[in-house]
Design an enzyme around this catalytic site. Structure first.
Site, mmCIF file in Angstrom:
data_model
loop_
_atom_site.group_PDB
_atom_site.id
_atom_site.type_symbol
_atom_site.label_atom_id
_atom_site.label_comp_id
_atom_site.label_asym_id
_atom_site.label_seq_id
_atom_site.Cartn_x
_atom_site.Cartn_y
_atom_site.Cartn_z
ATOM 1 N N TYR A 141 0.844 -1.213 0.000
ATOM 2 C CA TYR A 141 0.000 0.000 0.000
ATOM 3 C C TYR A 141 0.877 1.260 0.000
ATOM 4 O O TYR A 141 0.616 2.211 -0.762
ATOM 5 C CB TYR A 141 -0.875 -0.069 1.244
ATOM 6 N N LYS A 199 0.914 4.201 -2.725
ATOM 7 C CA LYS A 199 0.548 5.563 -2.330
ATOM 8 C C LYS A 199 1.688 6.555 -2.589
ATOM 9 O O LYS A 199 1.433 7.726 -2.909
ATOM 10 C CB LYS A 199 0.128 5.586 -0.859
#
Ligand code: NAD
Length: 295
Positions: free
Chosen positions: A165, A169
């Site tokens: 993640y 991001k």
């Protein structure tokens, strides 16, 4: 009169959490909204029309304009279709909020390729595909536009158990920092949101029993996001906003010279450069501290 009267927005992942509060506030401020949501579980599995539909129903019940879209942001055809839906239903697109997201948290030791791929696919590729469709349409319209992408402190600072993640991001933030420079020529602004809000993504990650659901409710993040879509925000592009509760913080860069000498000289000796950078180690800015959890 709303601040976004006459504007048309697409919000991805708007069937719940932050996307929902963005969509509701956009409509309240006068924008017509394409409410996209695949309607799956928190890990991205499954799908249904009900999440997008319930937000469209709320907007319409309050007298606003909205249409549902059930597409997957990670599909090129679906990304193009959701922008086309904005044009077909409302005549144009002025504002794209790339918000859809999933989690597959795991310590890196236990990370699998599938967990890596699906998270990077939905977040990074999904942001690319939806922004690409919106950006191309905005150029064709010739009147500029606004884009907000959704990053995270996981990617900008770091977080235990989120290498997949965090990579996606950070990629989203890097993508936007490059794109805003190109978009300026067409009056297209690109800003980065790093939110913190109580949602199904974070309800078991945030501290429990401290009224976080109310203190960090998603609707507190949405006002600055909606404002970024307004004409009042025209001077603002290429910026990163950390938003949690009622606080809006600008993330900016600082650099710290640790070792330097004239470039006419040869390279540093390895030992010498190490000793030089460590001379003021105690004065280095404090780095992020790990917050270990079990996965
Ligand atoms: N809540 C936080 O504290 C926080 C912190 C940092 C970043 N974010 C980011 O904010 C965004 C919104 O998160 P949230 O907390 O509201 O979570 P959420 O799970 O409530 O909302 C995400 C929405 O995206 C939808 N979605 C997932 N995959 C999709 C796909 N492939 N296509 C279309 N829709 C899809 C889901 O159905 C869901 O409704 C995410 O990008 C998340 O990573 C949230």
């Amino acid at each position: 009169m709303g601040l976004l009267d006459g504007k048309v927005a697409v919000v991805t992942g708007a069937g719940g959490g932050l996307g929902e509060t963005h969509a509701l506030l956009l409509a309240k401020e006068g924008a017509a909204v394409v409410v996209n949501d695949l309607g799956g579980a928190r890990d991205g599995s499954g799908g249904s029309a009900s999440m997008a539909d319930q937000v469209v129903n709320k907007i319409k019940a309050a007298g606003g304009k909205a249409v549902a879209d059930y597409g997957n942001v990670a599909s090129e055809a679906d990304a193009q279709a959701m922008v086309k839906r904005a044009v077909d239903e409302f005549g144009k697109i002025d504002f794209m909020i790339a918000n859809a997201g999933i989690l597959r948290d795991k310590s890196f030791k236990n990370m699998t390729n599938d967990m890596w791929d699906v998270v990077v696919d939905v977040h990074l590729r999904g942001t690319y595909l939806t922004v690409k469709a919106a950006y191309d349409q905005m150029i064709e319209q010739g009147e500029g536009g606004s884009i907000v992408v959704t990053s995270s402190t996981s990617g900008l600072i770091g977080n235990f158990g989120q290498t997949n993640y965090g990579a996606a991001k950070a990629g989203i933030a890097g993508f936007a920092r490059c794109l805003f420079q190109e978009g300026a020529k067409y009056g297209i602004r690109v800003n980065i949101l790093a939110p913190a809000a109580w949602s199904r993504l974070t309800e078991d990650i945030f501290p429990q029993g401290q009224n976080m659901e109310e203190l960090l409710s998603a609707d507190k993040v949405s006002p600055i996001v909606v404002w970024l879509g307004s004409d009042e925000a025209k001077p603002v592009t290429g910026r990163t906003f950390l938003v949690q509760g009622n606080s809006v913080t600008l993330l900016s860069w600082q650099s710290h010279m640790l070792a330097t000498k004239d470039n006419n000289e040869g390279p540093w000796d390895v030992t010498e450069v190490g000793e030089t950078v460590m001379q003021h180690f105690e004065n280095w800015p404090k780095g992020p501290q790990p917050t270990p959890r079990e996965f």
